[in-house]
Design a protein around this motif. Structure first.
Motif, PDB file in Angstrom:
ATOM      1  N   TRP A  45       0.828  -1.211   0.000  1.00 51.41           N
ATOM      2  CA  TRP A  45       0.000   0.000   0.000  1.00 51.41           C
ATOM      3  C   TRP A  45       0.862   1.261   0.000  1.00 51.41           C
ATOM      4  CZ3 TRP A  45      -5.006  -0.510   3.437  1.00 51.41           C
ATOM      5  CH2 TRP A  45      -5.920  -1.330   2.763  1.00 51.41           C
ATOM      6  N   ASP A 143     -10.884  -5.173  -1.879  1.00 52.95           N
ATOM      7  CA  ASP A 143     -11.582  -3.895  -1.758  1.00 52.95           C
ATOM      8  C   ASP A 143     -12.830  -4.040  -0.887  1.00 52.95           C
ATOM      9  OD1 ASP A 143      -9.735  -2.586  -3.239  1.00 52.95           O
ATOM     10  OD2 ASP A 143     -10.942  -2.401  -5.048  1.00 52.95           O
ATOM     11  N   ILE A 146     -11.581  -4.599   2.873  1.00 48.23           N
ATOM     12  CA  ILE A 146     -10.838  -3.563   3.597  1.00 48.23           C
ATOM     13  C   ILE A 146     -11.110  -2.156   3.093  1.00 48.23           C
ATOM     14  CG2 ILE A 146      -8.524  -2.774   4.256  1.00 48.23           C
ATOM     15  CD1 ILE A 146      -7.568  -5.659   3.928  1.00 48.23           C
ATOM     16  N   PHE A 147     -10.958  -1.944   1.786  1.00 45.17           N
ATOM     17  CA  PHE A 147     -10.984  -0.581   1.250  1.00 45.17           C
ATOM     18  C   PHE A 147     -12.359   0.077   1.401  1.00 45.17           C
ATOM     19  CE2 PHE A 147     -11.416   2.358  -2.433  1.00 45.17           C
ATOM     20  CZ  PHE A 147     -10.490   3.298  -2.020  1.00 45.17           C
ATOM     21  N   PRO A 149     -15.011  -0.510   3.471  1.00 49.25           N
ATOM     22  CA  PRO A 149     -15.385  -0.078   4.828  1.00 49.25           C
ATOM     23  C   PRO A 149     -14.533   1.079   5.337  1.00 49.25           C
ATOM     24  CG  PRO A 149     -14.325  -2.233   4.870  1.00 49.25           C
ATOM     25  CD  PRO A 149     -14.647  -1.939   3.453  1.00 49.25           C
ATOM     26  N   LEU A 150     -13.246   1.122   4.960  1.00 51.88           N
ATOM     27  CA  LEU A 150     -12.407   2.252   5.361  1.00 51.88           C
ATOM     28  C   LEU A 150     -12.913   3.555   4.745  1.00 51.88           C
ATOM     29  CD1 LEU A 150      -8.778   0.794   5.188  1.00 51.88           C
ATOM     30  CD2 LEU A 150     -10.083   1.412   7.232  1.00 51.88           C
ATOM     31  N   VAL A 151     -13.371   3.494   3.495  1.00 55.98           N
ATOM     32  CA  VAL A 151     -13.925   4.685   2.839  1.00 55.98           C
ATOM     33  C   VAL A 151     -15.183   5.140   3.561  1.00 55.98           C
ATOM     34  CG1 VAL A 151     -15.022   5.540   0.741  1.00 55.98           C
ATOM     35  CG2 VAL A 151     -12.920   4.204   0.582  1.00 55.98           C
ATOM     36  N   ILE A 153     -15.995   4.634   6.675  1.00 59.11           N
ATOM     37  CA  ILE A 153     -15.612   5.200   7.975  1.00 59.11           C
ATOM     38  C   ILE A 153     -15.102   6.626   7.798  1.00 59.11           C
ATOM     39  CG2 ILE A 153     -13.949   5.022   9.873  1.00 59.11           C
ATOM     40  CD1 ILE A 153     -14.126   1.963   9.552  1.00 59.11           C
ATOM     41  N   LEU A 154     -14.264   6.841   6.784  1.00 57.40           N
ATOM     42  CA  LEU A 154     -13.722   8.180   6.527  1.00 57.40           C
ATOM     43  C   LEU A 154     -14.832   9.162   6.177  1.00 57.40           C
ATOM     44  CD1 LEU A 154     -11.281  10.037   6.169  1.00 57.40           C
ATOM     45  CD2 LEU A 154     -11.099   9.232   3.801  1.00 57.40           C
ATOM     46  N   ILE A 174     -17.478  -0.075  10.771  1.00 56.00           N
ATOM     47  CA  ILE A 174     -16.470  -0.672  11.653  1.00 56.00           C
ATOM     48  C   ILE A 174     -16.737  -2.176  11.820  1.00 56.00           C
ATOM     49  CG2 ILE A 174     -15.624  -0.751  14.028  1.00 56.00           C
ATOM     50  CD1 ILE A 174     -15.993   2.281  14.142  1.00 56.00           C
ATOM     51  N   LEU A 177     -15.655  -3.941   8.662  1.00 60.60           N
ATOM     52  CA  LEU A 177     -14.198  -4.052   8.592  1.00 60.60           C
ATOM     53  C   LEU A 177     -13.677  -5.136   9.534  1.00 60.60           C
ATOM     54  CD1 LEU A 177     -11.451  -2.975   7.583  1.00 60.60           C
ATOM     55  CD2 LEU A 177     -11.538  -1.291   9.444  1.00 60.60           C
ATOM     56  N   ALA A 181     -11.449  -8.332   8.662  1.00 68.85           N
ATOM     57  CA  ALA A 181     -10.076  -8.219   9.166  1.00 68.85           C
ATOM     58  C   ALA A 181      -9.735  -9.368  10.108  1.00 68.85           C
ATOM     59  CB  ALA A 181      -9.881  -6.883   9.870  1.00 68.85           C
TER      60      ALA A 181
END
Length: 312
Positions: A45, A143, A146-147, A149-151, A153-154, A174, A177, A181
């Motif tokens: 990454w 994606d 991980i990707f 859910p991170l988006v 959250i952001l 969360i 993710l 995870a």
């Protein structure tokens, strides 16, 4: 008295598996640790983010002039050149994000730069060659795992900072993710969801050189057997069947495998090259084949020719 193994190796023993190839060869492997997989992902990454940042900077510099010249005082529309550069940027970013993993894991090493750095690689759980659809599936699922859910959250954090009501969006993201995870911690092979779908696993692939001693002793050096006196000489066509990957596998088998496993390997190679040397001298045959195959591959490499595996 049997020597006691060091405590540091206890975890490695739990990760030991046997991979059976389509040819019926049983090859001992070790499942990559969860820590090494996480470390490889972080490295990958960081590389991707660096590349994508450079792409954005280069396209930004290239489009700065076009943007300034193309602004229309009436509707502030950018010029066609600027629009083209925006499209080029999106394509390059897409290729950097998805192509990075796909191109490298579809290669003969089956590993990205991050995986190579920590000494692991992707392998098919069936023991065969990694099919393109498996690599595509496991990377697209990354994606989702991980990707995305991170988006979410952001986005939720940004909306909260602007006093916008997001409801339970952030907690749902969360939870999403955490489910994926923590998935590798709930199966013995440390598989993530993408591995389950694609039929892959990640295994240790330490960077080791072929030891000189194996090619300078026994039948590998002399080409003949100390047991029967038989001499084994293989032609170009017979040695061209296999490549570097098979050579490394054969070396590992000669070092670690039990006699019955060598018998299976011997039968497989004989069937491939059309030989029938009989039984009882399997190790000498394999040592001679190893020595001559290694010499051929090293000779080809001097002339810029490489054969990564039997499919090359």
């Amino acid at each position: 008295m049997k020597p006691r193994k060091p405590k540091s190796g206890a975890g490695n023993a739990k990760r030991e598996r046997t991979l059976v190839t389509p040819e019926g060869l049983a090859i001992p492997i070790s499942i990559a640790s969860r820590g090494s997989r996480f470390g490889a992902l972080v490295i990958d990454w960081l590389i991707i983010i660096t590349v994508m940042t450079l792409i954005r900077m280069l396209i930004g510099y290239a489009s700065a002039g076009a943007m300034n010249e193309g602004v229309n005082t009436a509707n502030e529309a950018v010029s066609g050149a600027a629009e083209f550069l925006v499209v080029v940027q999106l394509i390059l970013l897409f290729l950097a994000w998805y192509g990075y993993f796909l191109v490298q894991e579809l290669g003969p090493r089956g590993a990205t730069l991050g995986k190579r750095a920590v000494g692991i690689r992707v392998a098919s759980r069936s023991g065969g060659r990694l099919p393109p659809e498996a690599i595509i599936a496991r990377n697209l699922l990354r994606d989702v795992e991980i990707f995305f859910p991170l988006v979410f959250i952001l986005v939720a954090l940004i909306m909260n900072s602007m006093d916008m009501d997001t409801g339970n969006m952030i907690w749902a993201a969360i939870g999403w993710l955490l489910i994926f995870a923590l998935f590798p911690f709930f199966n013995k092979d440390a598989l993530r969801a993408g591995d389950v779908i694609a039929g892959t696993w990640v295994v240790d692939s330490p960077r080791t050189k072929l030891a000189d001693t194996l090619s300078t002793q026994g039948a590998a050096a002399k080409g003949s057997s100390d047991v029967t006196g038989a001499r084994y000489e293989f032609g170009e066509a017979e040695l061209s069947i296999y490549g570097e990957r098979e050579l490394q596998t054969l070396e590992k088998m000669l070092r670690d495998a039990k006699p019955e496993a060598l018998t299976t390997v011997h039968a497989t190679i004989c069937n491939k090259i059309g030989w029938d040397p009989g039984a009882g001298d399997e190790r000498a045959f394999l040592e001679a084949f190893y020595g001559q195959l290694r010499a051929k591959l090293e000779g080809d490499m001097r002339f810029g020719k490489r054969k990564a595996d039997k499919f090359s």
